[in-house]
Design a protein around this motif. Structure first.
Motif, mmCIF file in Angstrom:
data_model
loop_
_atom_site.group_PDB
_atom_site.id
_atom_site.type_symbol
_atom_site.label_atom_id
_atom_site.label_comp_id
_atom_site.label_asym_id
_atom_site.label_seq_id
_atom_site.Cartn_x
_atom_site.Cartn_y
_atom_site.Cartn_z
ATOM 1 N N ARG A 134 -8.055 1.859 26.335
ATOM 2 C CA ARG A 134 -6.897 2.717 26.587
ATOM 3 C C ARG A 134 -5.700 2.305 25.737
ATOM 4 N N GLY A 135 -5.705 1.064 25.279
ATOM 5 C CA GLY A 135 -4.700 0.620 24.318
ATOM 6 C C GLY A 135 -5.272 0.680 22.916
ATOM 7 N N ARG A 136 -5.010 -0.348 22.117
ATOM 8 C CA ARG A 136 -5.495 -0.354 20.733
ATOM 9 C C ARG A 136 -6.390 -1.572 20.464
ATOM 10 N N LEU A 137 -7.234 -1.881 21.433
ATOM 11 C CA LEU A 137 -8.200 -2.961 21.253
ATOM 12 C C LEU A 137 -9.625 -2.419 21.162
ATOM 13 N N GLN A 139 -5.492 -4.152 11.456
ATOM 14 C CA GLN A 139 -6.529 -4.525 12.422
ATOM 15 C C GLN A 139 -7.887 -4.578 11.735
ATOM 16 N N ALA A 140 -8.228 -3.512 11.037
ATOM 17 C CA ALA A 140 -9.511 -3.456 10.336
ATOM 18 C C ALA A 140 -9.582 -4.535 9.255
ATOM 19 N N LYS A 141 -8.486 -4.738 8.562
ATOM 20 C CA LYS A 141 -8.455 -5.726 7.479
ATOM 21 C C LYS A 141 -8.682 -7.135 8.009
ATOM 22 N N MET A 142 -8.055 -7.485 9.130
ATOM 23 C CA MET A 142 -8.195 -8.837 9.674
ATOM 24 C C MET A 142 -9.607 -9.095 10.199
ATOM 25 N N GLY A 169 -22.161 -16.253 17.169
ATOM 26 C CA GLY A 169 -21.882 -14.821 17.273
ATOM 27 C C GLY A 169 -20.541 -14.564 17.916
ATOM 28 N N PHE A 170 -20.151 -13.282 17.892
ATOM 29 C CA PHE A 170 -18.911 -12.887 18.550
ATOM 30 C C PHE A 170 -19.097 -11.537 19.230
ATOM 31 N N THR A 171 -18.259 -11.315 20.235
ATOM 32 C CA THR A 171 -18.230 -10.043 20.940
ATOM 33 C C THR A 171 -16.950 -9.322 20.565
ATOM 34 N N PHE A 172 -17.081 -8.166 19.935
ATOM 35 C CA PHE A 172 -15.904 -7.366 19.626
ATOM 36 C C PHE A 172 -15.417 -6.712 20.911
ATOM 37 N N ASP A 180 -5.218 -7.026 17.815
ATOM 38 C CA ASP A 180 -4.701 -5.912 18.605
ATOM 39 C C ASP A 180 -3.926 -4.942 17.723
ATOM 40 N N GLY A 181 -4.403 -3.696 17.676
ATOM 41 C CA GLY A 181 -3.723 -2.673 16.899
ATOM 42 C C GLY A 181 -2.332 -2.356 17.389
ATOM 43 N N ASP A 182 -2.005 -2.717 18.637
ATOM 44 C CA ASP A 182 -0.636 -2.555 19.126
ATOM 45 C C ASP A 182 0.346 -3.392 18.313
ATOM 46 N N VAL A 183 -0.150 -4.499 17.741
ATOM 47 C CA VAL A 183 0.682 -5.424 16.975
ATOM 48 C C VAL A 183 0.507 -5.198 15.471
#
Length: 478
Positions: free
Chosen positions: A316-319, A286-289, A307-310, A277-280
């Protein structure tokens, strides 16, 4: 340029699929043409999030609208979950949501993952109707009552954990009886602590492991669950942050425990929600992690992880890969993680396998089983250099996904012209080059023809003629 040397090509599974969430309680659905233009290729699956509480007062209105209250101070404080509402079911219609979006997603060469939170008190007949609703949509994925070992969703507030687990097994069985094309995902807390071997609520939820087709844990390496009612600040109690290594290790241990509970037999393992979460973290970490986690998958050659779902495209937040512009919800503001995501989905470990098959002559019938099992038509091209014009012209109403040089384009049934030049804006040719043009034909309506013997799982399109390819290497002069 003449299109020749026709042969079939098969599109199969990636080592690790990458899916994408599109809309939730935190953001609106974004159309697939926009997403494709931004990302450059289709996803394995697009995830939609809906709820089904047909016995509740106010249904089918959205909870935050029909139960609006100034006393709400948490996203899940409404009488039922504040997702978009499932418009199907007994007495409902498959013309509205989520079906209109499911059709668009499938027409654009992607499978559908439908997350559906359901009141555990619904009847068997109501569950059976959901299965009937989903029959035409091919090899789709259904995630029922996710994060079921938590305490925030309405189904957990209405029932014991044992009842929630029992309901999952019942719902999965009844829905799949009506819709064998649907693969059911169980999403529960896995191994959450380094000093524990068991999964969360193992006694209650062990039965869900063999009942599901796919196993899932949701993993946010950082999350601000207090959004939008507070701001994540140092010392706050509505957010947390872990490490990439911890997230990876707990996910792997969860898979191993799921396999143990399934008698040693493995099933596909995914993360149905994944992000930092970019809020944190802020936008750069965020991009690095996200990058570091995916690098771990490749380094370990993690074949146990499917697989994963981004989560998610626009938030509306930073996700999100984009943040919703607060002035205009139809406008997205790219975040640094967008570039990271675009890089990841073009890397070999995360790309679907394209395998050449037999030579062909027109007409050719192409089979679309889904984004992990489809037959396409390929042809070899030779470019003398970097083009100034590269265009396809069509004379038919086929619905096509077109790939050239790793970039994908969509042709809707009534579209007669597709401009391939955006490929060369980003990847200009420096000299003569051989390339392969590939065409796939997902169902134009987004639905399969259930009158066919294998219509639950496959759709078919016959290619009668090829498009005309116009390539010019200089600007037009008088």
């Amino acid at each position: 340029m003449e299109l020749k040397n026709l042969y079939k090509v098969h599109m199969g599974k990636a080592n690790c699929a990458i899916d994408l969430g599109d809309g939730s309680e935190r953001g609106e659905y974004v159309n697939q043409d926009y997403i494709l233009a931004k990302l450059g290729r289709p996803m394995r699956s697009i995830s939609l999030m809906y709820c089904y509480y047909p016995l509740d007062k106010g249904w089918p209105g959205r909870a935050s609208v029909v139960h609006a209250s100034p006393d709400v101070s948490f996203a899940w404080d409404y009488p039922y979950d504040d997702y978009f509402t499932y418009q199907g079911g007994i007495g409902g219609s498959t013309e509205g949501e989520p079906f209109c979006y499911m059709r668009e997603i499938r027409a654009h060469g992607q499978d559908v993952t439908l997350t559906l939170t359901i009141d555990p008190h619904v009847s068997d007949e109501m569950l059976a109707q959901i299965g009937k609703d989903l029959r035409p949509f091919g090899r789709m994925l259904l995630r029922i009552n996710h994060e079921a070992t938590g305490n925030w969703f309405s189904f957990n507030k209405r029932c014991t954990y044992q009842e929630v687990a029992d309901f999952f097994v019942r719902a999965a069985r009844i829905i799949k009886e009506e819709a064998p094309n649907v693969s059911v995902i169980v999403c529960i807390g896995g191994v959450e602590h380094a000093d524990k071997q068991e999964i969360e609520m193992e006694q209650e939820f062990a039965q869900t492991i063999p009942a599901a087709d796919i196993w899932s844990v949701d993993k946010y390496m950082a999350l601000h669950w207090g959004w939008p009612y507070d701001v994540a600040e140092p010392g706050g109690s509505s957010h947390n942050r872990g490490t990439v290594a911890e997230t990876y290790e707990m996910t792997k241990r969860s898979f191993e425990r799921f396999r143990f509970l399934n008698g040693g037999v493995a099933k596909p393992m995914v993360m149905s929600e994944f992000n930092a979460d970019g809020d944190v973290t802020g936008p750069y970490d965020q991009a690095k992690m996200v990058r570091e986690f995916c690098d771990l998958l490749v380094k370990d050659q993690a074949t146990w992880f499917t697989g994963f779902t981004f989560y998610q495209f626009r938030d509306r937040g930073r996700l999100g890969l984009e943040i919703e512009d607060p002035n205009n919800p139809e406008v997205g503001i790219e975040q640094p993680v967008m570039d990271t995501f675009r890089e990841l989905i073009q890397e070999d470990w995360f790309l679907p396998r394209l395998t050449n098959q037999d030579a062909q002559q027109l007409p050719v019938t192409l089979r679309w089983g889904g984004s992990e099992d489809a037959e396409g038509l390929a042809m070899d091209l030779h470019f003398e250099g970097n083009p100034h014009f590269c265009e396809l012209y069509f004379e038919d109403d086929t619905n096509l996904m077109i790939e050239l040089g790793g970039k994908w384009f969509y042709k809707a049934p009534k579209t007669r012209f597709v401009d391939l030049m955006p490929l060369f804006f980003k990847k200009p040719l420096t000299g003569p080059c051989d390339m392969t043009l590939r065409l796939f034909a997902p169902p134009a309506s987004g639905e399969n023809d259930l009158t066919l013997a294998d219509g639950l799982f496959n759709s078919y399109t016959t290619i009668e003629r090829l498009p005309k390819l116009r390539v010019r290497y200089t600007p037009v002069e008088k």
